[in-house]
Design a protein around this motif. Structure first.
Motif, short mmCIF file in Angstrom:
data_model
loop_
_atom_site.label_atom_id
_atom_site.label_comp_id
_atom_site.label_asym_id
_atom_site.label_seq_id
_atom_site.Cartn_x
_atom_site.Cartn_y
_atom_site.Cartn_z
N THR A 63 0.82 -1.22 0.00
CA THR A 63 0.00 0.00 0.00
C THR A 63 0.85 1.26 0.00
N TYR A 64 1.88 1.31 0.86
CA TYR A 64 2.71 2.51 0.94
C TYR A 64 3.45 2.75 -0.38
N LEU A 65 4.04 1.71 -0.93
CA LEU A 65 4.79 1.86 -2.18
C LEU A 65 3.89 2.42 -3.28
N ARG A 66 2.70 1.88 -3.39
CA ARG A 66 1.78 2.34 -4.44
C ARG A 66 1.39 3.80 -4.21
N SER A 67 1.32 4.23 -2.95
CA SER A 67 0.93 5.62 -2.67
C SER A 67 1.99 6.61 -3.13
N LYS A 68 3.23 6.15 -3.34
CA LYS A 68 4.32 7.04 -3.75
C LYS A 68 4.61 6.96 -5.26
N PHE A 69 3.88 6.13 -5.96
CA PHE A 69 4.20 5.89 -7.37
C PHE A 69 4.08 7.15 -8.22
N LEU A 125 20.81 9.10 -12.07
CA LEU A 125 19.47 8.88 -11.54
C LEU A 125 19.49 8.75 -10.03
N TYR A 126 20.45 7.99 -9.51
CA TYR A 126 20.55 7.81 -8.07
C TYR A 126 20.83 9.15 -7.38
N GLU A 127 21.72 9.95 -7.98
CA GLU A 127 22.02 11.25 -7.38
C GLU A 127 20.79 12.13 -7.33
N TRP A 128 20.03 12.15 -8.43
CA TRP A 128 18.83 12.99 -8.47
C TRP A 128 17.75 12.48 -7.52
N ALA A 129 17.65 11.18 -7.42
CA ALA A 129 16.54 10.61 -6.66
C ALA A 129 16.84 10.49 -5.16
N THR A 130 18.11 10.66 -4.77
CA THR A 130 18.49 10.45 -3.36
C THR A 130 17.67 11.28 -2.37
N PRO A 131 17.43 12.59 -2.61
CA PRO A 131 16.60 13.34 -1.65
C PRO A 131 15.21 12.75 -1.47
N TYR A 132 14.64 12.21 -2.53
CA TYR A 132 13.32 11.60 -2.43
C TYR A 132 13.42 10.27 -1.68
N ARG A 183 13.55 11.01 1.99
CA ARG A 183 12.25 11.32 2.59
C ARG A 183 11.42 10.06 2.77
N TYR A 184 11.40 9.21 1.72
CA TYR A 184 10.63 7.97 1.83
C TYR A 184 11.18 7.08 2.94
N LEU A 185 12.52 7.03 3.02
CA LEU A 185 13.14 6.17 4.03
C LEU A 185 12.81 6.66 5.43
N ARG A 186 12.78 7.98 5.63
CA ARG A 186 12.44 8.51 6.96
C ARG A 186 11.00 8.18 7.31
N ASP A 200 21.26 11.62 3.11
CA ASP A 200 21.53 11.66 1.67
C ASP A 200 22.88 11.05 1.35
N GLN A 201 23.88 11.46 2.11
CA GLN A 201 25.22 10.95 1.86
C GLN A 201 25.31 9.47 2.18
N MET A 202 24.60 9.06 3.24
CA MET A 202 24.62 7.66 3.61
C MET A 202 24.00 6.79 2.51
N ILE A 203 22.92 7.27 1.91
CA ILE A 203 22.28 6.52 0.83
C ILE A 203 23.21 6.42 -0.36
N LEU A 204 23.86 7.54 -0.70
CA LEU A 204 24.80 7.51 -1.83
C LEU A 204 25.95 6.56 -1.56
#
Length: 720
Positions: A544-550, A613-620, A623-626, A673-677
């Protein structure tokens, strides 16, 4: 009450009296066939039929459409030409009449979402076409199979009956759905098919025994998988006893309790075929071959992949396409090929493609997939089936593909008639709009790959992605992530503490003034395993959560520019998929319009696009991870596994406060952000990039075991 609309005026349409296929048909193995044909006697008796093939008409009649919020909400998630769909269908049927075809194949997904009124409208149009044929002394045989959209579909809606105040399509007015009985009453009868040679699978002892066994497990079932399958025969030439064409229509849709995942009588996307249906089909093939008929199969779902690893990437096949049934140790396609079938006509993917399979016994079978008339590029196919006999028999099939011509769209809102000379230009070539990406991402949650993740669990799936055991990955990467000394470790809690990994002790240290706290690596692994388990249960088993962010993620993927290229992921995906839809994958490097893609492709191959793509998407992602992390609690409590070295416990409360009770508490004190990268950089990106490249590669050119070559023009034949 079904509203009656004006019939097509077939009197104004001139038809082609020449049954021969237009010149120019070509394909691999053509030379081999031509050499075979030359060996036939000069006066070979020829039996021939012209066939028109339409697929995925997805008809939603105009009288069920009102251009309100609910309809446009539905349209945004669909992408088909629903407003123009009835006019496109009319133009396609006019072309059937004009081409002088004597057989019409309809390979499933006839309605938008299984609306009874939609299939009744289609019935009306088909009977009008047959009447027009009769008036000029011509025969028309119509053979249809159902698709996944057509049967027991809970999404059937009537937007004309929906108030304008309704905002979303799911709240639109419900309408009567089609079930097996209604489909039979429309399509499986002499008045529609044009022949009284119909044999229904449900009348066979094989089916009756199967249904009886189904009712032992699922009581009170009126029907079971494959119930709408049938066979019928069309004679070639004027002699009804002469050589002919046997058509076997296979119901591959999953909508009955014996094959659906929840064991309910509701529709599913993927195809199904059970052994009893295969057994029955093999008997009908044998009977047809004994009559020296050409035998063809119709089905909605594919029996042979149309791109590499199709079943794991986008689906669209019968689920058991590669399963060797123990009764004959063959897959369905292998069994049909070895029984004497060479051609299966399918739909479903909205693409034009031809795939082939060669069996160990030396037989070949083709899966001829036809695109949707209401999706780019809006195509239909025409085929000539030939059966010759004069001491030597030859069976030949020649196929050509064309865009539905001469469409006139009647805009109900303005009353304007709008000519559409070229549907391929009219339809937005940009496949991967945000809404399409939402559908694509949703499809990934239904894919074989995601089902494997759900089955194996997140930890094992991550290990497979990493290419090593999760524990080994932690031991290998902790030194790089944390450093190996207090001096080089990561600073935490107002920089009082340093976080680092001691390889010798296999401990993670939180080192502060006069005191050290540590967690054993094994305890950390257990803690992380529990975190992954919670994520798995809350977010992967329940999506459900994943679909809500699509939608948000879809906009990122669709519109984020790649500076080096001047394009974005949506451009790349749209172009690649459009090539597959048209069926000219192997021509893409020769077309001038592909210069942009040729420039883009090297960036994809070397993996730099994925890095961007990963660099651009990291802020998102952060947020999703938090958001996810707020719901993930440490089990056991960190205080139970946190050990102390030293006399003083002055900073202990700060440390425990920083770690907290949830994963989100811990993440507050780090640069996420840095940790994800850093994490992404430790992954085996080659595997991910290889998957992306392979998927795009399959779309823009064919190089896989089942490829055929020219998907738009085809000719094949053999002497029997």
């Amino acid at each position: 009450m079904i509203q009656k609309t004006p019939s097509i005026d077939y009197k104004k349409i001139e038809f082609n009296k020449d049954e021969e296929m237009p010149q120019g048909t070509s394909a691999r193995d053509l030379q081999e066939y031509v050499e075979t044909y030359k060996r036939l006697p000069e006066k070979t008796e020829k039996y021939q039929r012209k066939i028109s093939i339409l697929s995925d008409t997805h008809l939603l009649p105009k009288f069920m459409i009102r251009e309100n919020n609910a309809f446009f909400d539905s349209l945004s998630l669909d992408g088909k030409l629903l407003l123009e769909g009835e006019d496109i269908l009319d133009a396609a049927l006019e072309e059937v009449y004009r081409s002088n075809s004597s057989i019409l194949f309809l390979t499933g997904d006839l309605s938008r979402n299984g609306e009874w009124k939609a299939l009744k409208r289609l019935e009306e149009k088909l009977l009008d076409l047959k009447l027009a044929y009769e008036k000029v002394g011509r025969d028309l045989y119509i053979f249809a199979v159902n698709g996944n959209h057509d049967m027991n579909n809970m999404a059937a809606r009537d937007f004309e009956m929906t108030p304008d105040s309704v905002k979303v399509w799911t709240d639109a007015a419900l309408t009567e759905r089609i079930g097996p009985q209604e489909f039979k009453e429309i399509f499986l009868r002499k008045e529609m098919m044009g022949t009284d040679t119909i044999e229904k699978y449900e009348d066979s002892d094989i089916y009756k025994n199967y249904l009886k066994n189904v009712n032992i497990t699922y009581p009170d079932q009126e029907y079971a998988s494959g119930v709408l399958s049938y066979t019928a025969r069309v004679p070639f030439g004027n002699n009804p006893e002469g050589k002919g064409l046997t058509v076997i229509g296979l119901d591959t849709a999953a909508y009955s309790s014996d094959v659906t995942a929840e064991h309910l009588n509701t529709n599913e996307v993927e195809g199904q075929i059970v052994w009893p249906l295969i057994q029955w089909a093999l008997e009908k093939i044998k009977e047809g071959k004994e009559r020296e008929d050409m035998v063809v199969i119709l089905g909605h779902h594919g029996f042979i992949p149309h791109l590499e690893h199709q079943d794991m990437k986008i689906g669209g096949l019968v689920k058991t396409w590669d399963f060797k049934y123990p009764q004959n140790n063959k897959t369905p396609a292998e069994a049909f090929a070895d029984a004497g079938v060479e051609y299966i006509f399918t739909g479903h993917l909205h693409t034009n493609d031809i795939a082939k399979l060669d069996t160990k016994e030396g037989n070949r079978i083709f899966d001829i997939e036809t695109g949707s008339i209401v999706d780019y590029p809006s195509t239909m196919r025409t085929a000539i089936a030939t059966n010759c006999k004069d001491g030597i028999r030859i069976e030949q099939l020649a196929v050509e593909t064309s865009i539905v011509p001469d469409v006139i769209y009647h805009n109900q809102k303005t009353g304007e008639d709008i000519p559409i000379p070229d549907l391929s230009d009219y339809k937005n070539k940009r496949y991967f709009t945000t809404d399409r990406f939402v559908l694509f991402l949703d499809l990934q949650l239904r894919s074989g790959n995601f089902k494997e993740i759900q089955k194996n669990g997140l930890r094992q799936s991550i290990s497979r992605l990493l290419g090593e055991d999760w524990g080994e990955f932690i031991r290998r990467t902790l030194p790089a992530w944390l450093g190996t000394s207090r001096k080089h470790g990561r600073r935490l809690v107002k920089r009082y503490f340093s976080l680092f990994y001691d390889e010798g002790e296999e401990r993670i240290y939180f080192s502060g003034p006069f005191v050290k706290y540590y967690i054993h690596q094994s305890d950390l692994e257990d803690l992380i395993s529990n975190v992954l388990y919670q994520v798995d249960q809350q977010y992967l088993q329940d999506t459900t959560y994943l679909r809500s962010k699509f939608y948000e993620l879809g906009e990122i993927l669709t519109y984020t520019k790649i500076p080096e290229l001047g394009g974005n992921v949506g451009d790349i995906a749209s172009y690649a998929y459009s090539r597959m839809a048209v069926g000219n994958e192997n021509d893409f490097y020769d077309l001038v319009e592909n210069e942009w893609f040729k420039k883009t492709y090297p960036y994809i191959e070397k993996g730099s696009m994925m890095k961007k793509l990963y660099e651009w998407a990291t802020p998102y992602f952060s947020r999703y991870l938090r958001e996810i992390a707020r719901t993930i609690y440490y089990q056991p409590d960190v205080s139970k596994i946190l050990h102390r070295e030293g006399v003083f416990n002055l900073y202990g409360r700060y440390l425990l406060s920083a770690i907290g009770e949830t994963l989100n508490d811990t993440l507050k004190s780090v640069n996420l952000d840095q940790m994800i990268l850093n994490f992404l950089n430790t992954l085996n990106m080659d595997r991910i990039n290889e998957y992306i490249v392979e998927l795009l590669d399959n779309m823009v050119h064919e190089d896989y075991p089942y490829q055929w070559g020219n998907d738009s023009k085809f000719i094949h034949g053999r002497i029997l």
